[in-house]
Design a protein around this motif. Structure first.
Motif, mmCIF file in Angstrom:
data_model
loop_
_atom_site.group_PDB
_atom_site.id
_atom_site.type_symbol
_atom_site.label_atom_id
_atom_site.label_comp_id
_atom_site.label_asym_id
_atom_site.label_seq_id
_atom_site.Cartn_x
_atom_site.Cartn_y
_atom_site.Cartn_z
ATOM 1 N N ALA A 26 15.173 26.771 20.239
ATOM 2 C CA ALA A 26 13.962 26.775 19.421
ATOM 3 C C ALA A 26 12.743 26.282 20.197
ATOM 4 N N ALA A 27 12.918 25.238 20.995
ATOM 5 C CA ALA A 27 11.782 24.683 21.740
ATOM 6 C C ALA A 27 11.154 25.735 22.653
ATOM 7 N N ASP A 28 12.010 26.544 23.318
ATOM 8 C CA ASP A 28 11.502 27.583 24.214
ATOM 9 C C ASP A 28 10.756 28.666 23.436
ATOM 10 N N TYR A 29 11.349 29.114 22.346
ATOM 11 C CA TYR A 29 10.715 30.190 21.590
ATOM 12 C C TYR A 29 9.428 29.725 20.922
ATOM 13 N N TYR A 30 9.395 28.495 20.403
ATOM 14 C CA TYR A 30 8.162 27.973 19.817
ATOM 15 C C TYR A 30 7.074 27.808 20.888
ATOM 16 N N LYS A 31 7.497 27.453 22.101
ATOM 17 C CA LYS A 31 6.530 27.292 23.192
ATOM 18 C C LYS A 31 5.927 28.646 23.567
ATOM 19 N N ILE A 32 6.775 29.680 23.578
ATOM 20 C CA ILE A 32 6.285 31.029 23.870
ATOM 21 C C ILE A 32 5.313 31.475 22.788
ATOM 22 N N ALA A 33 5.684 31.232 21.526
ATOM 23 C CA ALA A 33 4.810 31.604 20.404
ATOM 24 C C ALA A 33 3.469 30.881 20.490
ATOM 25 N N SER A 34 3.522 29.596 20.797
ATOM 26 C CA SER A 34 2.288 28.809 20.909
ATOM 27 C C SER A 34 1.400 29.315 22.040
ATOM 28 N N SER A 35 2.026 29.667 23.166
ATOM 29 C CA SER A 35 1.255 30.180 24.305
ATOM 30 C C SER A 35 0.600 31.515 23.976
ATOM 31 N N CYS A 36 1.313 32.332 23.204
ATOM 32 C CA CYS A 36 0.739 33.608 22.769
ATOM 33 C C CYS A 36 -0.506 33.374 21.904
ATOM 34 N N LYS A 37 -0.398 32.474 20.936
ATOM 35 C CA LYS A 37 -1.516 32.200 20.034
ATOM 36 C C LYS A 37 -2.729 31.658 20.793
ATOM 37 N N TRP A 41 -1.557 32.373 29.239
ATOM 38 C CA TRP A 41 -0.662 33.362 29.836
ATOM 39 C C TRP A 41 0.181 32.791 30.975
ATOM 40 N N HIS A 42 -0.369 31.888 31.753
ATOM 41 C CA HIS A 42 0.414 31.325 32.871
ATOM 42 C C HIS A 42 1.579 30.487 32.341
ATOM 43 N N GLN A 43 1.295 29.641 31.350
ATOM 44 C CA GLN A 43 2.352 28.822 30.768
ATOM 45 C C GLN A 43 3.403 29.696 30.089
ATOM 46 N N LEU A 44 2.944 30.757 29.420
ATOM 47 C CA LEU A 44 3.867 31.679 28.775
ATOM 48 C C LEU A 44 4.787 32.336 29.807
ATOM 49 N N THR A 45 4.200 32.749 30.921
ATOM 50 C CA THR A 45 4.990 33.392 31.988
ATOM 51 C C THR A 45 6.073 32.459 32.510
ATOM 52 N N LEU A 46 5.694 31.225 32.780
ATOM 53 C CA LEU A 46 6.657 30.259 33.322
ATOM 54 C C LEU A 46 7.796 30.008 32.336
ATOM 55 N N THR A 47 7.458 29.907 31.052
ATOM 56 C CA THR A 47 8.486 29.649 30.035
ATOM 57 C C THR A 47 9.454 30.817 29.922
ATOM 58 N N ILE A 48 8.920 32.038 29.922
ATOM 59 C CA ILE A 48 9.788 33.213 29.811
ATOM 60 C C ILE A 48 10.666 33.360 31.043
ATOM 61 N N LEU A 49 10.081 33.159 32.213
ATOM 62 C CA LEU A 49 10.867 33.258 33.452
ATOM 63 C C LEU A 49 12.012 32.244 33.455
ATOM 64 N N ASP A 50 11.707 31.035 33.023
ATOM 65 C CA ASP A 50 12.737 30.006 32.977
ATOM 66 C C ASP A 50 13.840 30.379 31.988
ATOM 67 N N LEU A 51 13.447 30.939 30.849
ATOM 68 C CA LEU A 51 14.414 31.300 29.814
ATOM 69 C C LEU A 51 15.345 32.421 30.277
ATOM 70 N N VAL A 52 14.771 33.485 30.842
ATOM 71 C CA VAL A 52 15.585 34.658 31.180
ATOM 72 C C VAL A 52 16.320 34.522 32.518
ATOM 73 N N SER A 53 16.087 33.438 33.232
ATOM 74 C CA SER A 53 16.769 33.237 34.516
ATOM 75 C C SER A 53 18.091 32.488 34.367
ATOM 76 N N LYS A 54 18.446 32.157 33.120
ATOM 77 C CA LYS A 54 19.679 31.392 32.884
ATOM 78 C C LYS A 54 20.558 32.076 31.843
ATOM 79 N N PRO A 55 21.055 33.270 32.162
ATOM 80 C CA PRO A 55 21.815 34.046 31.160
ATOM 81 C C PRO A 55 23.085 33.368 30.669
#
Length: 414
Positions: A26-37, A41-55
């Motif tokens: 939840a913390a990751d997805y809420y952070k992505i949502a907050s960055s979108c709002k 964009w830089h913070q959003l990119t870092l969060t998504i990269l971190d999330l999808v790099s740990k399958p």
């Protein structure tokens, strides 16, 4: 009346839904949502990269049963892709594609994975730029190679050569993380291509370049451990059998070989080290000791004669290297004894070494001697460096004595 529609509203809704469905993320997805709002964009990119790099810990399924990375890519990333750094966008897409084949080799998943990267190349060809394009092409080609798609080999061959030239022409910024990412992606794909089509020396060159840009890091990931273990095996085989690969000290010092320690393949490292130092007796002992294991390696079986020749030539190179520069006139008998060959073969070995430019000098067939003026530069281990340091010390003493002698013999004038 305004017709403005917020493109990020769907992205925010998706993240909030996933946060509710996956409380541990939840913390990751809420952070992505907050960055979108907030359009961070830089913070959003870092969060998504971190999330999808740990399958292994973050890859899930959506309520609809879709791959969660793919859903994130479709509903969030593509909605704001023009705001992202092109290489970051390419990296996210590659992680998404990899997630579709991570746990299965099913053709449908491979097709879907390729589609992610193919669509990115097609839809963003004018905005991706050279580094990101090379990265995506490399990852797409790697997917085809890993899927054993032989129909793409000609196309991949062209990509290996053209992108290799592009990387050479680009400004060398190897110390930047972005440059390292692009180079490592290209060399990983290139070494995989040459592993499939050969020759081993081409695989060796690309693999060494890959390790220069993607150094081995400590990992507890079983998949990564298995990957680097196999790479170490392949690297040893390529170094031993590759034509023109003589500076084996370079690969012997590569940390990836530590992956073979205390494994059934550790004998490969022992053989490589023995060959690198031209230790004929030790190499032959290992050959006898591990005959059964060697028989299971087609590369060593089919190129046994070439490996034997390489061992013999490196024994000569090491013999010369161990001599002081003033003692590099060697008798044929000394060479034969060190190389464990018949004295009648010495002349051929020396001529072969000269033709390969492993040594430079001249040979006297009448006196049966060879005078060496230059020997192949090489990567030295700690023991060899200490020996070389000792030689420098001896040279410094000689220079000092010569200087003192010249001063004593030089007359002084009033």
């Amino acid at each position: 009346m305004s017709s403005y529609v917020d493109a990020t509203s769907g992205a925010v809704d998706h993240c909030q839904l996933m946060a509710q469905q996956q409380p541990d993320l939840a913390a990751d997805y809420y952070k992505i949502a907050s960055s979108c709002k907030e359009k961070l964009w830089h913070q959003l990119t870092l969060t998504i990269l971190d999330l999808v790099s740990k399958p292994t810990t973050t890859l899930r399924s959506t309520p609809e049963g879709t791959n969660s990375y793919l859903a994130l890519y479709d509903k969030v990333v593509l909605s704001i892709d023009t705001k992202l750094n092109p290489l970051s966008l390419a990296r996210i897409a590659s992680y998404v594609a990899a997630s579709l084949t991570a746990k299965t080799s099913d053709e449908k998943d491979t097709t879907a994975a390729k589609a992610v990267l193919e669509n990115l190349l097609a839809n963003k060809k004018d905005t991706l730029g050279t580094p990101a394009t090379i990265f995506v092409q490399s990852k797409l080609s790697l997917l085809s190679l890993n899927a054993d798609d032989k129909t793409k080999l000609d196309q991949i061959k062209t990509i290996v050569k053209s992108n290799g030239e592009l990387l050479k022409e680009m400004i060398d910024a190897r110390d930047t993380s972005e440059s390292a990412i692009v180079h490592s992606a290209h060399y990983e794909m290139a070494m995989t291509y040459y592993k499939v089509v050969g020759p081993p020396e081409s695989f060796y060159d690309q693999a060494m370049s890959f390790l220069n840009y993607a150094p081995l890091l400590e990992t507890t990931d079983d998949a990564k451990t298995a990957y680097y273990h196999q790479l170490a095996v392949d690297l040893c085989l390529a170094a031993l059998t590759g034509e023109g690969v003589y500076n084996l000290g370079q690969v012997v010092s590569t940390p990836v070989l530590a992956m073979l320690a205390n494994t059934p393949e550790s004998w490969l490292v022992d053989m490589l080290k023995a060959c690198a130092k031209g230790q004929v007796v030790e190499f032959n002992t290992l050959t006898t000791q591990y005959a059964d294991a060697i028989a299971k390696q087609p590369a060593l079986v089919h190129r046994a004669t070439a490996v034997k020749e390489k061992l013999t030539l490196l024994a000569l190179v090491n013999l010369v290297f161990e001599k002081h520069s003033s003692e590099r006139t060697l008798g044929f008998q000394e060479v034969a004894d060190r190389l464990h060959i018949d004295i009648l073969q010495v002349e051929w070995v020396i001529m072969r070494a000269l033709s390969l430019q492993l040594i430079e000098g001249s040979m006297d067939q009448v006196d049966q001697t060879v005078s060496v003026t230059w020997v192949l530069p090489r990567v030295l281990d700690t023991t060899e460096l200490q020996a070389l340091a000792g030689r420098f010390g001896e040279w410094a003493v000689k220079v000092s004595k010569t200087k003192d002698y010249m001063q004593e013999q030089t007359p002084t004038f009033a």
